[in-house]
Structures are given as C-alpha cells and as structure tokens.
Write a protein that holds these residues in place. Structure first.
Motif, short mmCIF file in Angstrom:
data_model
loop_
_atom_site.label_atom_id
_atom_site.label_comp_id
_atom_site.label_asym_id
_atom_site.label_seq_id
_atom_site.Cartn_x
_atom_site.Cartn_y
_atom_site.Cartn_z
N UNK A 1 40.53 34.57 30.56
CA UNK A 1 41.53 35.52 31.07
C UNK A 1 42.53 34.79 31.96
N UNK A 2 43.81 34.94 31.59
CA UNK A 2 44.83 34.26 32.39
C UNK A 2 45.29 35.20 33.50
N UNK A 3 45.26 34.69 34.71
CA UNK A 3 45.61 35.53 35.85
C UNK A 3 47.06 35.31 36.26
N UNK A 4 47.80 36.40 36.30
CA UNK A 4 49.18 36.32 36.81
C UNK A 4 49.25 37.18 38.06
N UNK A 5 49.62 36.56 39.14
CA UNK A 5 49.65 37.32 40.39
C UNK A 5 50.60 36.60 41.34
N UNK A 6 51.78 37.19 41.57
CA UNK A 6 52.69 36.44 42.43
C UNK A 6 52.56 36.83 43.89
N UNK A 7 53.10 35.98 44.71
CA UNK A 7 52.94 36.10 46.16
C UNK A 7 53.56 37.39 46.70
N UNK A 8 54.60 37.86 46.02
CA UNK A 8 55.28 39.09 46.45
C UNK A 8 54.29 40.27 46.48
N UNK A 9 53.40 40.32 45.47
CA UNK A 9 52.41 41.40 45.42
C UNK A 9 51.43 41.27 46.59
N UNK A 10 51.03 40.02 46.87
CA UNK A 10 50.11 39.81 48.01
C UNK A 10 50.76 40.34 49.29
N UNK A 11 52.04 40.04 49.49
CA UNK A 11 52.74 40.49 50.70
C UNK A 11 52.81 42.02 50.77
N UNK A 12 53.11 42.65 49.62
CA UNK A 12 53.19 44.11 49.60
C UNK A 12 51.83 44.73 49.94
N UNK A 13 50.75 44.15 49.39
CA UNK A 13 49.42 44.70 49.64
C UNK A 13 49.01 44.44 51.09
N UNK A 14 49.42 43.31 51.63
CA UNK A 14 49.15 43.03 53.06
C UNK A 14 49.82 44.07 53.95
N UNK A 15 51.03 44.44 53.57
CA UNK A 15 51.76 45.47 54.34
C UNK A 15 51.00 46.80 54.30
N UNK A 16 50.51 47.14 53.09
CA UNK A 16 49.75 48.39 52.97
C UNK A 16 48.50 48.31 53.87
N UNK A 17 47.80 47.19 53.82
CA UNK A 17 46.59 46.99 54.62
C UNK A 17 46.90 47.19 56.11
N UNK A 18 47.96 46.54 56.57
CA UNK A 18 48.31 46.61 58.00
C UNK A 18 48.61 48.05 58.41
N UNK B 1 43.09 43.36 35.99
CA UNK B 1 43.07 42.77 37.33
C UNK B 1 42.50 43.76 38.33
N UNK B 2 42.89 45.02 38.19
CA UNK B 2 42.33 46.06 39.08
C UNK B 2 40.81 46.08 39.00
N UNK B 3 40.31 46.04 37.76
CA UNK B 3 38.86 46.08 37.58
C UNK B 3 38.18 44.86 38.20
N UNK B 4 38.84 43.74 38.08
CA UNK B 4 38.30 42.50 38.63
C UNK B 4 38.19 42.60 40.15
N UNK C 1 24.68 41.16 40.02
CA UNK C 1 24.02 41.47 38.76
C UNK C 1 24.47 40.46 37.70
N UNK C 2 23.56 40.05 36.83
CA UNK C 2 23.91 38.98 35.89
C UNK C 2 24.62 39.47 34.64
N UNK C 3 24.56 40.78 34.41
CA UNK C 3 25.14 41.28 33.14
C UNK C 3 26.65 41.50 33.21
N UNK C 4 27.27 41.09 34.30
CA UNK C 4 28.72 41.26 34.42
C UNK C 4 29.49 40.14 33.70
N UNK C 5 30.81 40.30 33.60
CA UNK C 5 31.60 39.24 32.97
C UNK C 5 31.61 38.01 33.88
N UNK C 6 31.79 36.86 33.24
CA UNK C 6 31.80 35.58 33.95
C UNK C 6 32.84 35.57 35.08
N UNK C 7 34.01 36.11 34.77
CA UNK C 7 35.10 36.06 35.75
C UNK C 7 34.85 37.00 36.93
#
Ligand SMILES: [Fe+2]
Length: 264
Positions: free
Chosen positions: A1-18, A116-119, A133-139
C-alpha cells in the motif's frame, strides 16, 4: 500500500487537535494539570514516533501518517478524564475505543482516503491492547507496533520523572488510584518471570504497576527503541523506586538480561 500524506494535512489535523483540547478547561489545578499532562504526552509521542520512524527509514509520507497516529492515539483521554476523572480504563472505559468514537463523531479524518482512515483507527485501537492481534493486515500491525513503542517511551519518561520527583506531591491519576501497600502480587511475579506482559487485573498496588511498566520491555518491537530505553535508563529508574527483595531482584535480572541481549 502506497501512502500519500502531505504535511498540510498534518498541520490541519494538529489545528483540530489543539482547538479540541482547548475545550477542556478547568479552574481546579489538579484537573487542569492532568489534561496538560496528556496534551504534553501527545506532543512528545509525535516526536518519538518520528524519531523511531526515521531510524527505520520511513519516507516523508509514512512519517506524516505516523505523526497523525501519534497525534490522535490518546484523543480519548480528554473526554475520559472529563467524564470519569480517572485514567484507569478499568474504572471507566477503554480510552482507545472512546477516542475512535470521538474521531468519528466529529468526522475528523473525513478528508482522508478510507484506507488511510482505517489504518489510523486500527493503530489507535491496538495501541493499548495487552498485545496486537495477529490476524490484522501487515501494515496495520506495523503502525500499531510503531505507536506502541513510541507511546511506551514517553510513558516511561512521565512515570520515571514522577517516581523520582523532588516535590513529593502525589498525583493519584498517575498512580491509577492504586494503594501504596507493601509487597507485590504473585501473578505479577509469575507473568514477568515467564517474560510475559502483566495483566492490569492482576495489578493491586503501586509496586505492581511499576513492575507492569518495567515488563513492557517484553513488548518492544523495534531496535531503535531498545537503544533509547538503554540510553535513558528507564528500567534502572524504575528499579530504584522498588524495594530490595529477592523476587524483585529476580524479575529485574531477567528484564536486564533481555534488554542487554539486544546489544551483543
Ligand atoms: Fe493511550
């Protein structure tokens, strides 16, 4: 699974957290202190997860995802403390599941791909289980293990600072309201001598919880984490605040042997 996640999203989520955490405000110092402890814990766990992730060679997208998992892993702690005034899941409810409910309620992760949400939710769900639990996906297992290592590193910091505090003030929330009685539980001793994790239901006093925390060494997943544990002397610091008894010596002989086996 290729992960795409840019820094802008991290910043937006940090704002929500704060802004979310800011809604928990108390005039009472002790209550506010415990909210602050969890906010500061989250900030440090994001640093720890990036630190371990970099040493494991994760790319920027993967590091950004790891950072988001760390940011939200304890999001349930604030509502847990608000409602029940305890961090003991046994006396209230599972703070990981509560956190997932909160993220869903506010649709915090709505802008992300479903996968990504599920992950993220999967890693949060497993961050505080006795084992993954061992029966989950590797990632999912990979990110769950990563947050578990990062989380433990910072809890060790918080509790060892607390056990060695100079001011002598007790914080019953950090002690999970356990009594400070002598001795240790037989079941805690047995689990640790078998190099197994200690179940919370067997923890009866402060000595037991210290031993449970020392026993996390048997649940560490990545080599860089072992180096950090050794460098920061977390296990020695826990040993120093437990009594000198044969049983405790045996437990720590085994714990230090296990830690040192990674350095030969
Ligand atoms: Fe947690």
């Amino acid at each position: 699974m290729k992960i795409i996640m840019d820094k802008k999203i991290v910043h937006d989520l940090e704002k929500w957290f704060t802004s979310y955490v800011m809604t928990f405000k108390y005039d009472n110092n002790e209550l506010q202190r415990n909210i602050d402890i969890k906010r500061e814990h989250t900030e440090r766990v994001t640093e720890e997860i990036i630190n371990i992730g970099k040493k494991l060679g994760l790319n920027d997208n993967e590091l950004n995802l790891a950072e988001i998992i760390a940011l939200f892993h304890d999001i349930g702690r604030f509502e847990q403390y608000n409602q029940y005034k305890t961090f003991s899941d046994n006396k209230s409810e599972n703070h990981a599941e509560l956190g997932i409910k909160i993220l869903k309620k506010y649709n915090v992760l709505g802008i992300l791909d479903k996968e990504i949400q599920n992950l993220i939710l999967c890693s949060i769900r497993y961050h505080n289980r006795p084992s993954v639990p061992l029966e989950e996906t590797e990632i999912c297992l990979f990110y769950s293990r990563l947050i578990r290592d990062a989380d433990k590193l910072d809890i060790w910091k918080v509790v060892t600072d607390y056990y060695h505090r100079k001011n002598g003030h007790r914080n019953v929330a950090l002690e999970l309201e356990l009594p400070d009685t002598p001795g240790i539980s037989k079941k805690v001793y047995n689990a640790l001598m078998n190099r197994q994790f200690v179940e919370m239901k067997h923890v009866k006093n402060i000595n037991d919880i210290k031993l449970l925390q020392a026993g996390w060494i048997y649940d560490i997943n990545f080599e860089p984490t072992f180096y950090l544990i050794k460098e920061r002397r977390y296990l020695e610091k826990i040993r120093e605040v437990l009594p000198e008894t044969t049983e405790i010596n045996e437990i720590f002989d085994s714990i230090f042997r296990s830690l040192n086996s990674y350095f030969h």
